[in-house]
Design a protein around this motif. Structure first.
Motif, PDB file in Angstrom:
ATOM      1  N   VAL A  34       0.837  -1.198   0.000  1.00 27.62           N
ATOM      2  CA  VAL A  34       0.000   0.000   0.000  1.00 27.62           C
ATOM      3  C   VAL A  34       0.874   1.252   0.000  1.00 27.62           C
ATOM      4  O   VAL A  34       2.065   1.208   0.310  1.00 27.62           O
ATOM      5  CB  VAL A  34      -0.934   0.034   1.235  1.00 27.62           C
ATOM      6  N   LYS A  35       0.235   2.384  -0.339  1.00 26.15           N
ATOM      7  CA  LYS A  35       0.912   3.684  -0.237  1.00 26.15           C
ATOM      8  C   LYS A  35       0.693   4.325   1.115  1.00 26.15           C
ATOM      9  O   LYS A  35       1.500   5.128   1.580  1.00 26.15           O
ATOM     10  CB  LYS A  35       0.397   4.635  -1.334  1.00 26.15           C
ATOM     11  N   THR A  95      -4.086   2.191  -2.282  1.00 24.48           N
ATOM     12  CA  THR A  95      -3.299   1.284  -3.094  1.00 24.48           C
ATOM     13  C   THR A  95      -2.507   2.039  -4.156  1.00 24.48           C
ATOM     14  O   THR A  95      -2.587   3.272  -4.267  1.00 24.48           O
ATOM     15  CB  THR A  95      -4.205   0.227  -3.745  1.00 24.48           C
ATOM     16  N   PHE A  96      -1.742   1.342  -4.952  1.00 23.99           N
ATOM     17  CA  PHE A  96      -0.944   1.954  -6.019  1.00 23.99           C
ATOM     18  C   PHE A  96      -1.858   2.365  -7.175  1.00 23.99           C
ATOM     19  O   PHE A  96      -2.870   1.715  -7.443  1.00 23.99           O
ATOM     20  CB  PHE A  96       0.076   0.970  -6.574  1.00 23.99           C
ATOM     21  N   PRO A 124      -1.954  -4.737  -5.456  1.00 24.00           N
ATOM     22  CA  PRO A 124      -0.579  -5.227  -5.578  1.00 24.00           C
ATOM     23  C   PRO A 124      -0.165  -6.102  -4.402  1.00 24.00           C
ATOM     24  O   PRO A 124      -0.312  -5.712  -3.244  1.00 24.00           O
ATOM     25  CB  PRO A 124       0.258  -3.949  -5.645  1.00 24.00           C
ATOM     26  N   VAL A 125       0.325  -7.287  -4.709  1.00 22.36           N
ATOM     27  CA  VAL A 125       0.721  -8.239  -3.676  1.00 22.36           C
ATOM     28  C   VAL A 125       2.010  -8.954  -4.076  1.00 22.36           C
ATOM     29  O   VAL A 125       2.367  -9.013  -5.248  1.00 22.36           O
ATOM     30  CB  VAL A 125      -0.370  -9.313  -3.415  1.00 22.36           C
ATOM     31  N   ILE A 126       2.671  -9.488  -3.075  1.00 25.33           N
ATOM     32  CA  ILE A 126       3.741 -10.455  -3.270  1.00 25.33           C
ATOM     33  C   ILE A 126       3.234 -11.772  -2.702  1.00 25.33           C
ATOM     34  O   ILE A 126       2.730 -11.818  -1.579  1.00 25.33           O
ATOM     35  CB  ILE A 126       5.034 -10.015  -2.564  1.00 25.33           C
ATOM     36  N   GLU A 175       2.233   3.559 -10.755  1.00 30.49           N
ATOM     37  CA  GLU A 175       3.063   2.996  -9.674  1.00 30.49           C
ATOM     38  C   GLU A 175       3.152   1.475  -9.775  1.00 30.49           C
ATOM     39  O   GLU A 175       4.211   0.890  -9.495  1.00 30.49           O
ATOM     40  CB  GLU A 175       2.497   3.424  -8.322  1.00 30.49           C
ATOM     41  N   ILE A 176       2.064   0.855 -10.180  1.00 28.15           N
ATOM     42  CA  ILE A 176       2.112  -0.598 -10.392  1.00 28.15           C
ATOM     43  C   ILE A 176       3.121  -0.928 -11.477  1.00 28.15           C
ATOM     44  O   ILE A 176       3.956  -1.832 -11.328  1.00 28.15           O
ATOM     45  CB  ILE A 176       0.714  -1.131 -10.765  1.00 28.15           C
TER      46      ILE A 176
END
Length: 460
Positions: free
Chosen positions: A386-387, A394-395, A427-429, A399-400
């Motif tokens: 997150v930002k 979120t981005f 966005p996730v890892i 940014e993504i």
């Protein structure tokens, strides 16, 4: 120098001839193609000799770890004895033995095993079976299916139609009609009116939306609901307490089949042979693949309840469906040997004993400003980026592109960790290491993530 030249030549050939899956091929026009040549345990090596932690088990696949010589030997012996024969009106011993074993592992009366060569084919098979079953039962209008938002169920036309990711579907539309979406179990992104709800209340709401959608479409038209024990796309959404029990009640009430898509979650990923066992529900169909052989040979399966199979075991009826390589003798033999490893080495128990430590290690990353949430189950976790942690902002698209794809994916790999940086949803890892991983592996993963994510924050 010779190895480097060979590596460069291999990369050039890969770019010229190997059309890689889900890959921006233009990325490698003037850059080397990462080429993995060897694996051992939880590690892989590239063509330049660099070592990496396999933080994704290849693709949620290599449960028992890389370099298992005993699995390779089983494949060799089976290929010498019977390399191929189809299970079209014929059987061979390994397919029979594997079907019996899977039926014994499966809950309830899920005793019939229909083999495929992968997960997408298993999902495709499940939808076809649901439609065919209801026609035989005198309910031909029951053909629609429900699935959850952002859920991924595969790439064949039917499976892709069930998938809840508009960006993946748009290039191939029109797809198969009659699929509809319901909310997923991402409590981190719960609707504002549920922001202060308990997990149980959120889960009840999410499950009840399935009933709302069934009623909206008409129960006489809905054949099945597809759910994953822990949803993959979007970043590892576990179910709230009571969620699956409520889904089961709704499916029973309206005579709708409950399909547990366990292509990722089966075979120890959550510490049980099937994910539905972890969360205490019995579906009508299980779809599975990936970890059945730990990736040493491709195979998938649809496991079906006796009730659904019953009309096809009478008279002249047959399920008009099949795959050339479904139940392949070599793959079946490897699967049996892989399941022996589960039993002999206690892989499920190892996951259950260590899942808490893995989660706690990853949760250390919550002190970073870029980490909003850490979630998952077993050896299957997502880290949402997150930002702003306070607002969960979120981005944006730029940014993504710039941070997630332009920096994080390569930086994590360069730092020695192969995993997934993804934006299917937020966005996730994602992390899903081999089931043999221990605290040492968890610590290495956390340290690499901490370093790279700290640098990524500076790029927002």
């Amino acid at each position: 120098m010779t190895d480097q030249l060979d590596s460069a030549a291999l990369s050039k050939k890969a770019y010229d001839h190997l059309w890689m899956h889900f890959t921006r091929m233009s990325s490698y026009e003037n850059a080397p193609v990462p080429t993995i040549v060897r694996g051992e345990g939880v590690h892989i090596w590239d063509a330049n000799g660099r070592k990496y932690i396999d933080g994704l088990s290849g693709l949620f696949v290599v449960q028992a770890g890389h370099g298992r010589a005993e699995l390779a030997e089983v494949a060799r012996k089976q290929a010498e004895e019977l390399a191929f024969f189809p299970v079209w009106s014929y059987a061979h011993p390994k397919a029979v033995e594997l079907a019996e074993r899977l039926a014994n592992y499966a809950p309830g009366d899920l005793n019939k095993v229909f083999f495929t060569t992968g997960g997408g084919e298993a999902v495709e098979s499940a939808w076809k079976l649901a439609k065919h079953y209801f026609k035989l039962k005198g309910m031909p209008t029951k053909h629609k299916v429900l699935s959850r938002t952002t859920a991924y169920h595969g790439t064949p036309q039917g499976a892709l139609s069930i998938t809840g990711l508009p960006g993946l579907k748009a290039p191939y539309e029109p797809l198969v009609p009659s699929t509809f979406r319901v909310p997923n179990t991402n409590i981190y992104r719960a609707p504002e009116f549920l922001a202060d709800s308990s997990p149980e209340a959120f889960g009840r709401w999410a499950a009840d939306q399935i009933e709302v959608q069934i009623l909206n479409e008409g129960p006489e038209t809905v054949a099945a609901v597809f759910v994953e024990p822990v949803q993959n796309a979007g970043g590892c959404f576990p179910p709230p307490p009571g969620y699956f029990q409520r889904v089961r009640e709704i499916c029973d009430k309206y005579d709708v089949l409950m399909v547990s898509d366990e292509v990722i979650c089966a075979f120890g990923r959550l510490g049980t042979m099937f994910g539905c066992e972890k969360f205490g529900y019995v579906p009508d169909i299980i779809t599975c693949a990936k970890g059945m052989t730990s990736g040493y040979s491709p195979i998938g399966a649809m496991i079906v309840s006796d009730r659904l199979a019953e009309p096809f075991y009478k008279g002249e009826e047959m399920f008009l469906h099949g795959y050339t390589f479904g139940g392949h003798p070599v793959s079946s033999a490897v699967a049996l040997a892989n399941l022996d490893i589960f039993d002999n080495e206690g892989l499920n128990k190892h996951v259950l004993d260590n899942e808490g430590a893995f989660l706690a290690t990853l949760q250390k990353l919550l002190d970073l400003p870029i980490v909003g949430d850490v979630r998952g189950n077993g050896y299957f976790y997502g880290i949402e980026l997150v930002k702003d942690k306070g607002t969960k902002e979120t981005f944006n698209d730029d940014e993504i592109e710039r941070v997630l794809y332009g920096f994080l994916s390569k930086a994590l790999f360069d730092a020695g960790l192969y995993c997934r940086a993804d934006d299917r949803g937020d966005p996730v890892i994602q992390l899903s290491p081999p089931l043999i991983s221990d605290q040492g592996t968890f610590d290495e993963i956390e340290q690499i993530l901490r370093s790279v994510l700290t640098e990524a924050w500076t790029k927002l």
